[in-house]
Enzyme design. Structure first.
Site, mmCIF file in Angstrom:
data_model
loop_
_atom_site.group_PDB
_atom_site.id
_atom_site.type_symbol
_atom_site.label_atom_id
_atom_site.label_comp_id
_atom_site.label_asym_id
_atom_site.label_seq_id
_atom_site.Cartn_x
_atom_site.Cartn_y
_atom_site.Cartn_z
ATOM 1 N N TRP A 1 0.809 -1.513 0.180
ATOM 2 C CA TRP A 1 0.257 0.215 -0.227
ATOM 3 C C TRP A 1 0.942 1.661 -0.075
ATOM 4 C CZ3 TRP A 1 -4.774 1.851 0.556
ATOM 5 C CH2 TRP A 1 -5.240 3.278 0.476
ATOM 6 N N MET A 2 0.674 1.976 -0.804
ATOM 7 C CA MET A 2 0.990 4.188 -0.632
ATOM 8 C C MET A 2 -0.122 4.614 -0.613
ATOM 9 S SD MET A 2 2.160 5.352 -4.582
ATOM 10 C CE MET A 2 3.953 5.073 -4.278
ATOM 11 N N ASP B 1 0.360 9.512 0.640
ATOM 12 C CA ASP B 1 0.993 10.524 0.461
ATOM 13 C C ASP B 1 2.510 10.252 0.496
ATOM 14 O OD1 ASP B 1 -0.940 10.885 2.455
ATOM 15 O OD2 ASP B 1 -0.605 11.419 3.606
ATOM 16 N N GLU C 1 -5.234 18.960 6.331
ATOM 17 C CA GLU C 1 -3.140 18.181 6.562
ATOM 18 C C GLU C 1 -2.217 18.592 5.428
ATOM 19 O OE1 GLU C 1 -5.269 13.752 7.426
ATOM 20 O OE2 GLU C 1 -5.730 14.196 5.691
ATOM 21 N N TRP D 1 -9.337 9.194 0.025
ATOM 22 C CA TRP D 1 -9.693 8.901 0.622
ATOM 23 C C TRP D 1 -10.847 8.232 0.420
ATOM 24 C CZ3 TRP D 1 -5.768 5.792 3.628
ATOM 25 C CH2 TRP D 1 -5.017 7.063 4.206
HETATM 26 C C1 FRU Z 1 -3.022 12.630 4.625
HETATM 27 C C2 FRU Z 1 -3.295 11.550 5.853
HETATM 28 C C3 FRU Z 1 -1.600 12.554 6.235
HETATM 29 C C4 FRU Z 1 -1.432 11.081 8.014
HETATM 30 C C5 FRU Z 1 -1.113 10.446 6.531
HETATM 31 C C6 FRU Z 1 -1.741 8.824 7.421
HETATM 32 O O1 FRU Z 1 -3.386 11.037 3.840
HETATM 33 O O2 FRU Z 1 -4.138 11.101 6.517
HETATM 34 O O3 FRU Z 1 -2.282 13.227 7.610
HETATM 35 O O4 FRU Z 1 0.652 11.652 8.066
HETATM 36 O O5 FRU Z 1 -2.010 10.565 5.687
HETATM 37 O O6 FRU Z 1 -0.888 7.877 6.441
#
Ligand code: FRU
Length: 500
Positions: free
Chosen positions: A36-37, A39, A223, A306
């Site tokens: 999985w990937m 950010d 974020e 997401w």
């Molecule tokens: C954004 C996020 C970030 C967090 C990361 C966790 O997509 O929710 O805020 O650091 O993903 O995987």
């Protein structure tokens, strides 16, 4: 010295990646080594290469305790995987090494700053996270966590801010050799804000100011901030959670936001002048930028969102998630313009020019097909004709599948629709963008990789990005019009093995 957890991840990925045939992965978009990937993290130029880390869970194609995956490139298109850089192996990050960024130390070592996550369970089993900022130092391959971690905790937050939503530090190296860091945070009003911290040496940090407050205007928590100067303006990129739509500008859920304005470095306050979405398609989130040695500001984003990740149940895969094409940025008239990195043009094969002075109905052109392509197309009403009713392009098309881009000049709406891309989940398949197109005149540049499409509208004024999982045999490109249109385009297949 690496921990057992990191060593296990490294040996797992080395073996598991061998079972994935290269053709099953995108050709020039970065995808995880295995698993999985999400950010992009630590996008940086270090020791003659661009480094890109990413949120990574090697053991499954779903989100899990976050590691940092790592890859390097010199042309933004050919990526070389490196061993996983960070694993959740300390008490303060045992539930995940969340997003962060990179800088260089005076002694030449690379400094990574990331969010350490430690969870407790509520009485009802709910995950309650405490988020702190942590450091790791390395040589471009191996990284050692700093013994003074965490370097920023709840004690460094302005009053009322949440210890559960304090993440995604963005380091910025200042001209005088000191460091600033911008972190996403949730104040008492429940929305987002960006905090500024400062350090003389990269290790000892103090709170400076709240640079900007969301005040519940654009979603809730902000974020993954990125903050930079470009073309005489300051640009704040962030990815708000829980957005509400606003006309065609923002959509519900996780979105992307670009604020352009000015930054008073003495008062440490950012004043926004304009705002707009970073991407108008379906799959784009959490972008980060790097400044290249030749002075370009290049952005890369997670080519997923997401709200669309359930898509992975449609196919059996040993990897999931991709990064967008790296895009060169400019600010013009209060907007962020994006354009594919110029390196992509080196991999264009001999071009096919196609044009039609007037047509209505369906049309395809010899030589214009494929799933790895870069092409530009101009559309206008045929000479002397009334404005057409609609125009569309079907991509990744065969009898069974297609993803459609359609345009209605009466309302200037460009729509992407991947309902027929092979998806078997009730996720988001369509998105509409309001674009500028005077009298039905429109220009598009479309970049296709095996499992994605990125549509740059009017010279990069707007971009629509979508991931698809369509069988690779669907490689048709079909144009259609209702009403008479004039069409002109240049089509290039992409061959990534070509000598640049
Ligand atoms: C954004 C996020 C970030 C967090 C990361 C966790 O997509 O929710 O805020 O650091 O993903 O995987």
């Amino acid at each position: 010295m690496s921990s057992q957890t990191l060593r296990e991840a490294r040996s797992f990925e080395e073996v598991a990646e061998k079972a994935i045939p290269a053709e099953e992965k995108p050709a020039f978009h970065l995808s995880p080594r295995v698993g999985w990937m999400n950010d992009p993290n630590g996008f940086s130029w270090y020791q003659g290469k661009f480094h890109l880390f990413y949120q990574y869970y090697p053991y499954a194609t779903k989100w899990g305790p976050m590691h940092w995956g790592h890859a390097v490139t010199t042309d933004f298109l050919h990526w070389e995987h490196c061993p996983a850089a960070l694993a959740p192996d300390e008490l303060y990050d045992c539930d995940g090494c969340f997003s962060g960024s990179a800088a260089v130390l005076p002694d030449g070592r690379q400094l990574l700053m990331y969010t350490g996550v430690q969870c407790e369970r509520s009485l009802y089993g709910e995950r309650i996270e405490t988020q702190t900022q942590c450091l790791a130092v390395g040589d471009g391959c191996n990284y050692e966590k700093y013994e003074g971690n965490p370097v920023l905790t709840g004690a460094d937050l302005p009053e009322g801010s949440s210890i559960h939503d304090f993440r995604d530090p963005r380091l910025l190296q200042r001209q005088d050799g000191t460091y600033d860091c911008f972190v996403g945070s949730r104040p008492a009003d429940g929305s987002g804000q960006i905090l500024l911290y400062h350090s003389d040496d990269g290790f000892h940090w103090t709170f400076r100011n709240v640079v900007i407050k969301n005040r519940n205007r654009f979603g809730k928590m902000w974020e993954c901030p990125d903050f930079f100067e470009l073309d005489g303006k300051w640009v704040l990129l962030t990815s708000p959670q829980d957005m509400l739509p606003s006309g065609f500008e923002y959509h519900n859920g996780n979105g992307t936001l670009c604020l352009i304005g000015s930054y008073d470095e003495e008062k440490m306050v950012f004043e926004e002048e304009t705002d707009h979405a970073v991407d108008y398609g379906i799959d784009f989130y959490a972008p980060q930028t790097v400044l290249t040695p030749d002075g370009r500001r290049v952005m890369i984003g997670w080519m997923q969102n997401w709200d669309t990740v359930l898509q992975h149940r449609t196919v059996k895969m040993s990897w999931y998630g991709q990064m967008s094409l790296p895009r060169e940025l400019h600010v013009r008239d209060g907007r962020l313009f994006q354009w594919p990195v110029r390196e992509l043009e080196n991999y264009r094969c001999a071009g096919t020019e196609f044009h039609e002075e007037s047509f209505s109905g369906k049309k395809s052109f010899p030589g214009v097909s494929g799933r790895m392509a870069d092409f530009e197309v101009g559309i206008a009403p045929a000479d002397g004709a009334e404005i057409y009713r609609s125009f569309s392009i079907q991509l990744a098309q065969n009898e069974e599948y297609h993803t459609t881009l359609s345009f209605h000049p009466s309302e200037n709406i460009l729509k992407i629709d991947r309902k027929y891309s092979g998806s078997r989940r009730a996720i988001i398949h369509q998105r509409r963008a309001q674009i500028n197109a005077d009298q039905g005149v429109l220009k598009l540049r479309i970049v296709l990789d095996r499992y994605s499409m990125e549509i740059f509208v009017n010279g990069g004024e707007q971009v629509l990005t979508a991931a698809i999982f369509t069988d690779l045999s669907a490689d048709g490109i079909v144009f259609s019009a209702s009403g008479d249109i004039k069409l002109h385009g240049m089509f290039y297949r992409l061959d990534m093995d070509r000598q640049a």
